[in-house]
Motif scaffolding. Structure first.
Motif, PDB file in Angstrom:
ATOM      1  N   LEU A  91      59.338  60.787  52.192  1.00 58.02           N
ATOM      2  CA  LEU A  91      59.475  59.957  50.996  1.00 58.02           C
ATOM      3  C   LEU A  91      58.681  60.493  49.814  1.00 58.02           C
ATOM      4  CD1 LEU A  91      59.200  56.458  52.702  1.00 58.02           C
ATOM      5  CD2 LEU A  91      61.273  57.572  51.847  1.00 58.02           C
ATOM      6  N   MET A  92      58.000  61.634  50.034  1.00 53.81           N
ATOM      7  CA  MET A  92      57.218  62.247  48.968  1.00 53.81           C
ATOM      8  C   MET A  92      57.679  63.679  48.754  1.00 53.81           C
ATOM      9  SD  MET A  92      53.407  60.711  49.788  1.00 53.81           S
ATOM     10  CE  MET A  92      53.331  61.360  51.468  1.00 53.81           C
ATOM     11  N   LYS A 121      58.900  47.841  40.774  1.00 56.52           N
ATOM     12  CA  LYS A 121      57.630  48.520  41.020  1.00 56.52           C
ATOM     13  C   LYS A 121      56.454  47.548  40.940  1.00 56.52           C
ATOM     14  CE  LYS A 121      58.765  53.238  39.563  1.00 56.52           C
ATOM     15  NZ  LYS A 121      58.419  54.330  38.625  1.00 56.52           N
ATOM     16  N   LEU A 172      62.054  52.591  51.687  1.00 59.48           N
ATOM     17  CA  LEU A 172      60.881  53.192  51.053  1.00 59.48           C
ATOM     18  C   LEU A 172      59.654  52.513  51.637  1.00 59.48           C
ATOM     19  CD1 LEU A 172      59.645  54.965  48.716  1.00 59.48           C
ATOM     20  CD2 LEU A 172      59.844  52.931  47.261  1.00 59.48           C
ATOM     21  N   LEU A 174      55.117  52.661  51.828  1.00 59.90           N
ATOM     22  CA  LEU A 174      53.835  53.206  51.357  1.00 59.90           C
ATOM     23  C   LEU A 174      52.736  52.831  52.336  1.00 59.90           C
ATOM     24  CD1 LEU A 174      51.941  54.556  49.338  1.00 59.90           C
ATOM     25  CD2 LEU A 174      51.899  52.409  48.042  1.00 59.90           C
ATOM     26  N   TRP A 196      50.718  57.387  43.481  1.00 60.47           N
ATOM     27  CA  TRP A 196      51.757  57.709  44.465  1.00 60.47           C
ATOM     28  C   TRP A 196      53.156  57.736  43.858  1.00 60.47           C
ATOM     29  CZ3 TRP A 196      55.445  54.128  46.554  1.00 60.47           C
ATOM     30  CH2 TRP A 196      56.178  54.607  47.636  1.00 60.47           C
ATOM     31  N   TRP A 197      53.418  56.890  42.883  1.00 65.64           N
ATOM     32  CA  TRP A 197      54.755  56.885  42.279  1.00 65.64           C
ATOM     33  C   TRP A 197      55.112  58.242  41.681  1.00 65.64           C
ATOM     34  CZ3 TRP A 197      57.903  53.283  43.688  1.00 65.64           C
ATOM     35  CH2 TRP A 197      57.453  51.989  43.947  1.00 65.64           C
ATOM     36  N   VAL A 200      56.924  60.191  44.606  1.00 67.65           N
ATOM     37  CA  VAL A 200      58.011  59.589  45.377  1.00 67.65           C
ATOM     38  C   VAL A 200      59.259  60.470  45.269  1.00 67.65           C
ATOM     39  CG1 VAL A 200      59.615  57.652  45.518  1.00 67.65           C
ATOM     40  CG2 VAL A 200      57.172  57.231  45.232  1.00 67.65           C
ATOM     41  N   ASN A 201      59.870  60.753  46.409  1.00 72.84           N
ATOM     42  CA  ASN A 201      61.081  61.564  46.472  1.00 72.84           C
ATOM     43  C   ASN A 201      62.294  60.632  46.356  1.00 72.84           C
ATOM     44  OD1 ASN A 201      63.224  63.221  47.103  1.00 72.84           O
ATOM     45  ND2 ASN A 201      62.339  64.032  48.987  1.00 72.84           N
ATOM     46  N   TRP A 202      62.694  60.365  45.128  1.00 67.69           N
ATOM     47  CA  TRP A 202      63.755  59.388  44.912  1.00 67.69           C
ATOM     48  C   TRP A 202      65.092  59.854  45.467  1.00 67.69           C
ATOM     49  CZ3 TRP A 202      62.912  54.559  44.336  1.00 67.69           C
ATOM     50  CH2 TRP A 202      61.743  54.116  43.705  1.00 67.69           C
ATOM     51  N   VAL A 205      65.040  58.559  48.899  1.00 64.05           N
ATOM     52  CA  VAL A 205      65.158  57.101  48.917  1.00 64.05           C
ATOM     53  C   VAL A 205      66.613  56.693  48.658  1.00 64.05           C
ATOM     54  CG1 VAL A 205      64.288  54.928  47.977  1.00 64.05           C
ATOM     55  CG2 VAL A 205      62.772  56.920  48.091  1.00 64.05           C
TER      56      VAL A 205
END
Length: 225
Positions: A91-92, A121, A172, A174, A196-197, A200-202, A205
């Motif tokens: 996810l990152m 968010k 997703l 965390l 962290w945002w 994030v590997n959108w 996701v």
């Protein structure tokens, strides 16, 4: 008999700098995650683990509540730890290597459910910051296709029917255990969440959301030794 093995990271330990530091990634992956793998293997290969031998890590989550009392806590905590972290690494991504914001159907779904991506968010941040002690914050899909935010204690996750208060497919997640951030951020969990945002590997996701619409869990590497 095959054992679970530690999955390789899809990037270098230093790749998430300056948001997630290199030392934390090393300790988190090689130390904490490896320990979950070792403990899970020990439980399911022991005398009480017969019903879990050969199960996927997903099905171990779904059946953790049915584990014999002698290994129930170990399967719950370490099976959850292995699943959660194997998903978490995917996810990152290094800044600039993936889309920096939700897009496509996921973006529309977030806007429909939460009003805007920013409001999503804000609510996710509140779930992550508000988790007392160790645990996780999640964006999930329920069986009706509705998105929801929740948090779970320790290494629980929303796949754990009969254990988790909120059941659904995680899209997703965390990690808000102190070991995920304390070397860099100390007690400043909200600062870690905000940083962290940036990693994030959108794209992943969005892929997870597409799978969830078919009531399928995210796809990630779960190697066997």
């Amino acid at each position: 008999m095959s054992k679970f093995a530690l999955p390789a990271l899809p990037y270098d330990y230093s790749a998430l700098e300056p948001h997630i530091d290199t030392m934390t990634m090393n300790v988190h992956h090689k130390g904490h995650h490896q320990t979950y793998v070792n403990n899970l293997n020990g439980a399911i290969q022991g005398e009480h683990g017969g019903q879990f031998k050969g199960l996927s890590i997903e099905n171990i989550q779904r059946n953790a509540v049915k584990a014999p009392d002698a290994i129930k806590a170990t399967v719950r905590n370490n099976g959850g730890g292995h699943f959660n972290h194997s998903l978490f690494w995917t996810l990152m991504a290094p800044t600039g290597s993936a889309n920096s914001a939700p897009h496509g159907d996921l973006k529309q779904a977030l806007e429909t459910e939460f009003g805007s991506v920013d409001e999503f968010k804000t609510r996710f941040n509140a779930a992550a910051a508000g988790r007392f002690g160790s645990g996780w914050a999640w964006l999930c899909m329920d069986r009706s296709g509705k998105l929801f935010i929740c948090s779970t204690p320790n290494q629980d996750n929303p796949l754990m029917e009969g254990i988790s208060e909120h059941v659904g497919i995680p899209i997703l997640g965390l990690d808000v255990w102190e070991h995920a951030y304390y070397l860099k951020y100390q007690n400043r969990r909200p600062e870690y969440i905000a940083a962290w945002w940036n990693v994030v590997n959108w794209d992943k996701v969005v892929e997870n959301y597409s799978h969830a619409k078919q009531q399928k869990t995210p796809v990630f590497d779960v190697p066997l030794a």
